[in-house]
Scaffold this motif. Structure first.
Motif, PDB file in Angstrom:
ATOM      1  N   ALA A   1      77.993  49.478  89.758  1.00 32.74           N
ATOM      2  CA  ALA A   1      77.171  48.639  88.874  1.00 32.74           C
ATOM      3  C   ALA A   1      75.985  49.401  88.297  1.00 32.74           C
ATOM      4  CB  ALA A   1      76.678  47.414  89.647  1.00 32.74           C
ATOM      5  N   ASN A   2      75.382  50.274  89.098  1.00 29.87           N
ATOM      6  CA  ASN A   2      74.130  50.918  88.682  1.00 29.87           C
ATOM      7  C   ASN A   2      74.256  52.417  88.460  1.00 29.87           C
ATOM      8  OD1 ASN A   2      72.671  48.424  88.936  1.00 29.87           O
ATOM      9  ND2 ASN A   2      72.721  48.709  91.158  1.00 29.87           N
ATOM     10  N   GLY A   3      75.450  52.967  88.666  1.00 22.70           N
ATOM     11  CA  GLY A   3      75.635  54.408  88.465  1.00 22.70           C
ATOM     12  C   GLY A   3      74.870  55.264  89.443  1.00 22.70           C
ATOM     13  N   THR A   4      74.655  54.742  90.654  1.00 22.78           N
ATOM     14  CA  THR A   4      73.836  55.456  91.642  1.00 22.78           C
ATOM     15  C   THR A   4      74.689  56.254  92.620  1.00 22.78           C
ATOM     16  OG1 THR A   4      73.831  53.449  93.012  1.00 22.78           O
ATOM     17  CG2 THR A   4      71.968  53.776  91.513  1.00 22.78           C
ATOM     18  N   LEU A   5      75.715  56.930  92.119  1.00 27.46           N
ATOM     19  CA  LEU A   5      76.583  57.684  93.017  1.00 27.46           C
ATOM     20  C   LEU A   5      75.838  58.885  93.597  1.00 27.46           C
ATOM     21  CD1 LEU A   5      78.574  56.461  90.616  1.00 27.46           C
ATOM     22  CD2 LEU A   5      80.272  57.714  91.942  1.00 27.46           C
ATOM     23  N   PRO A   6      76.146  59.229  94.834  1.00 24.19           N
ATOM     24  CA  PRO A   6      75.533  60.417  95.440  1.00 24.19           C
ATOM     25  C   PRO A   6      75.908  61.682  94.662  1.00 24.19           C
ATOM     26  CG  PRO A   6      76.629  59.057  97.094  1.00 24.19           C
ATOM     27  CD  PRO A   6      77.045  58.528  95.762  1.00 24.19           C
ATOM     28  N   ALA A   7      75.111  62.710  94.836  1.00 25.48           N
ATOM     29  CA  ALA A   7      75.376  63.987  94.173  1.00 25.48           C
ATOM     30  C   ALA A   7      76.754  64.510  94.571  1.00 25.48           C
ATOM     31  CB  ALA A   7      74.299  64.999  94.554  1.00 25.48           C
ATOM     32  N   GLY A   8      77.497  64.992  93.597  1.00 32.50           N
ATOM     33  CA  GLY A   8      78.823  65.539  93.849  1.00 32.50           C
ATOM     34  C   GLY A   8      79.936  64.527  93.751  1.00 32.50           C
ATOM     35  N   LEU A   9      79.600  63.244  93.600  1.00 28.29           N
ATOM     36  CA  LEU A   9      80.605  62.189  93.556  1.00 28.29           C
ATOM     37  C   LEU A   9      80.650  61.592  92.157  1.00 28.29           C
ATOM     38  CD1 LEU A   9      82.488  60.984  95.733  1.00 28.29           C
ATOM     39  CD2 LEU A   9      80.840  59.132  96.006  1.00 28.29           C
ATOM     40  N   THR A  10      81.839  61.465  91.592  1.00 23.40           N
ATOM     41  CA  THR A  10      82.003  60.859  90.279  1.00 23.40           C
ATOM     42  C   THR A  10      83.077  59.779  90.358  1.00 23.40           C
ATOM     43  OG1 THR A  10      83.594  62.583  89.648  1.00 23.40           O
ATOM     44  CG2 THR A  10      81.294  62.916  89.008  1.00 23.40           C
ATOM     45  N   LEU A  11      83.057  58.882  89.373  1.00 23.89           N
ATOM     46  CA  LEU A  11      84.023  57.798  89.336  1.00 23.89           C
ATOM     47  C   LEU A  11      85.398  58.301  88.921  1.00 23.89           C
ATOM     48  CD1 LEU A  11      81.890  55.017  87.605  1.00 23.89           C
ATOM     49  CD2 LEU A  11      82.517  55.133  90.030  1.00 23.89           C
ATOM     50  N   GLY A  12      86.424  57.714  89.546  1.00 23.13           N
ATOM     51  CA  GLY A  12      87.787  57.969  89.109  1.00 23.13           C
ATOM     52  C   GLY A  12      88.181  56.970  88.059  1.00 23.13           C
ATOM     53  N   ASP A  13      89.454  56.535  88.099  1.00 23.80           N
ATOM     54  CA  ASP A  13      89.928  55.611  87.070  1.00 23.80           C
ATOM     55  C   ASP A  13      90.612  54.390  87.670  1.00 23.80           C
ATOM     56  OD1 ASP A  13      92.268  56.661  88.029  1.00 23.80           O
ATOM     57  OD2 ASP A  13      92.994  57.427  86.112  1.00 23.80           O
ATOM     58  N   GLU A  14      90.214  54.024  88.913  1.00 28.14           N
ATOM     59  CA  GLU A  14      90.870  52.904  89.580  1.00 28.14           C
ATOM     60  C   GLU A  14      89.840  52.106  90.362  1.00 28.14           C
ATOM     61  OE1 GLU A  14      94.461  52.262  92.892  1.00 28.14           O
ATOM     62  OE2 GLU A  14      94.411  54.062  91.616  1.00 28.14           O
ATOM     63  N   VAL A  15      89.979  50.775  90.347  1.00 26.81           N
ATOM     64  CA  VAL A  15      89.072  49.918  91.088  1.00 26.81           C
ATOM     65  C   VAL A  15      89.763  48.597  91.409  1.00 26.81           C
ATOM     66  CG1 VAL A  15      88.037  48.784  89.070  1.00 26.81           C
ATOM     67  CG2 VAL A  15      86.691  49.031  91.173  1.00 26.81           C
ATOM     68  N   GLU A  16      89.383  48.011  92.526  1.00 26.52           N
ATOM     69  CA  GLU A  16      89.787  46.644  92.860  1.00 26.52           C
ATOM     70  C   GLU A  16      88.527  45.845  93.093  1.00 26.52           C
ATOM     71  OE1 GLU A  16      91.632  44.401  96.664  1.00 26.52           O
ATOM     72  OE2 GLU A  16      93.007  45.837  95.715  1.00 26.52           O
ATOM     73  N   LEU A  17      88.368  44.790  92.318  1.00 27.03           N
ATOM     74  CA  LEU A  17      87.199  43.922  92.398  1.00 27.03           C
ATOM     75  C   LEU A  17      87.642  42.544  92.857  1.00 27.03           C
ATOM     76  CD1 LEU A  17      85.813  44.976  88.927  1.00 27.03           C
ATOM     77  CD2 LEU A  17      84.735  45.578  91.095  1.00 27.03           C
ATOM     78  N   ARG A  18      86.856  41.954  93.743  1.00 28.65           N
ATOM     79  CA  ARG A  18      87.196  40.625  94.250  1.00 28.65           C
ATOM     80  C   ARG A  18      85.956  39.758  94.291  1.00 28.65           C
ATOM     81  NH1 ARG A  18      90.821  41.462  99.746  1.00 28.65           N
ATOM     82  NH2 ARG A  18      92.138  43.176  99.000  1.00 28.65           N
ATOM     83  N   ASP A  19      86.199  38.463  94.186  1.00 32.86           N
ATOM     84  CA  ASP A  19      85.149  37.479  94.436  1.00 32.86           C
ATOM     85  C   ASP A  19      85.040  37.320  95.950  1.00 32.86           C
ATOM     86  OD1 ASP A  19      83.543  35.291  94.798  1.00 32.86           O
ATOM     87  OD2 ASP A  19      84.586  34.019  93.354  1.00 32.86           O
ATOM     88  N   PRO A  20      83.931  37.733  96.559  1.00 34.74           N
ATOM     89  CA  PRO A  20      83.821  37.688  98.020  1.00 34.74           C
ATOM     90  C   PRO A  20      83.586  36.300  98.575  1.00 34.74           C
ATOM     91  CG  PRO A  20      81.749  38.417  97.092  1.00 34.74           C
ATOM     92  CD  PRO A  20      82.702  38.246  95.932  1.00 34.74           C
ATOM     93  N   GLY A  21      83.444  35.302  97.710  1.00 34.02           N
ATOM     94  CA  GLY A  21      83.110  33.965  98.180  1.00 34.02           C
ATOM     95  C   GLY A  21      84.192  33.317  99.012  1.00 34.02           C
ATOM     96  N   SER A  22      85.471  33.674  98.757  1.00 34.27           N
ATOM     97  CA  SER A  22      86.566  33.053  99.500  1.00 34.27           C
ATOM     98  C   SER A  22      87.764  33.982  99.468  1.00 34.27           C
ATOM     99  CB  SER A  22      86.934  31.699  98.905  1.00 34.27           C
ATOM    100  OG  SER A  22      87.502  31.878  97.623  1.00 34.27           O
ATOM    101  N   ASN A  23      88.689  33.735 100.401  1.00 37.14           N
ATOM    102  CA  ASN A  23      89.904  34.537 100.459  1.00 37.14           C
ATOM    103  C   ASN A  23      90.816  34.278  99.270  1.00 37.14           C
ATOM    104  OD1 ASN A  23      89.172  35.723 102.888  1.00 37.14           O
ATOM    105  ND2 ASN A  23      90.116  34.092 104.103  1.00 37.14           N
TER     106      ASN A  23
END
Length: 305
Positions: free
Chosen positions: A181-203
């Protein structure tokens, strides 16, 4: 031999010292073939080479490679049940009576004893290694059940092997969501091209799975603004290793990038020497990555009692 998935456990320095007898301990737990009436067998197989004379461990510096093997009889329940049904029907037609529960159970046991010796056998193996210096057990699987089964095999061989699951001090889901969300990745780490996002409110909450996707796109940001959190995130470490990190801290789809594999010499005299070189390179690269995981998520090594 590069691992494709990593399930991780940790152990203390005292446990690391006990692992010096690993080769001797595994010798009494070598995989043996399935007997005629056995459904499966488990045991250790040589990580390099084959045959009774091949070693069950392969060490490079402080890392020792082992391989847990298995043989499973392929006897589908549907096959057994269909044959049992035919035999029960035959009794009903020829003898004019119903087959009771106890008799049916005995018939099924007899049927298994008849079919098992003729069943096909499927072989399997899972690679793993122990890093005695840093206290890591690394298993090539994304399945917690398979990892626990392999760990059980090692505990049976050693008598005791108190390796424990990871206990992060920083919540992986919260931290990875912040990275995305904020682009605050540690040094040496970059984003790939895959993600899984979920609503944590319920299963039963909404799930968004994206592949070959720009993770900095407006579409991804909209999911985050709607309250979804990161459960899996594609990452690249130092432009040398790509992987998908889960909120369970299992690394999936691990791949050493070309800049790393190009470092392997092409002059290995035989297959065993090539595997040895690959194992040395792989563990060296992972040593750096696992050290960073320990730093990012707070993964303390167990202390001696």
């Amino acid at each position: 031999m590069f691992f494709r998935n990593l399930t991780l456990f940790r152990f203390s320095p005292a446990v690391a010292e006990d692992l010096s007898r690993l080769d001797e301990a595994l010798g009494e737990h070598r995989l043996r073939p399935c007997g005629p009436l056995e459904l499966f067998t488990k045991g250790f197989v040589p990580p390099i080479g084959r045959g009774e004379e091949a070693a069950l461990t392969h060490a490079v510096k402080h890392c020792t490679w082992v391989s847990v093997g298995g043989e499973d009889k392929l006897l589908p329940a549907a096959v057994v049940n269909d044959e049992l049904y035919r035999r029960v029907q035959k009794i009903a037609e020829e003898e004019g009576r119903k087959v009771g529960g106890r008799e049916r159970k005995r018939m099924k046991e007899d049927l298994l004893n008849e079919l098992l010796p003729r069943a096909f056998v499927r072989s399997s193996r899972m690679s793993a290694y122990v890093d005695r210096q840093h206290g890591w057990l690394v298993l090539d699987t994304s399945s917690r059940k398979s990892a626990e089964n392999a760990l059980t095999q090692m505990r049976e061989a050693l008598g005791s092997f108190p390796a424990v699951p990871l206990a992060p001090e920083e919540g992986p889901r919260v931290l990875m969501t912040d990275w995305l969300a904020n682009g605050t990745l540690p040094a040496g780490l970059t984003l790939g091209d895959e993600v899984e996002l979920r609503d944590p409110g319920s299963n039963t909450g909404a799930i968004a799975r994206c592949r070959r996707q720009d993770l900095e796109s407006e579409e991804i940001k909209e999911h985050l603004r709607n309250g979804k959190q990161v459960f899996q995130l594609g990452l690249v470490f130092d432009d040398r290793i790509s992987f998908v990190l889960g909120e369970d801290l299992v690394l999936r789809k691990l791949k050493l990038l070309d800049v790393v594999t190009d470092e392997l010499a092409d002059s290995a005299p035989d297959a065993a020497a090539e595997l040895d070189a690959r194992f040395a390179l792989f563990t060296l690269e992972l040593e750096r990555l696992l050290g960073k995981l320990e730093e990012w998520f707070g993964l303390p090594r167990p202390k001696d009692a």
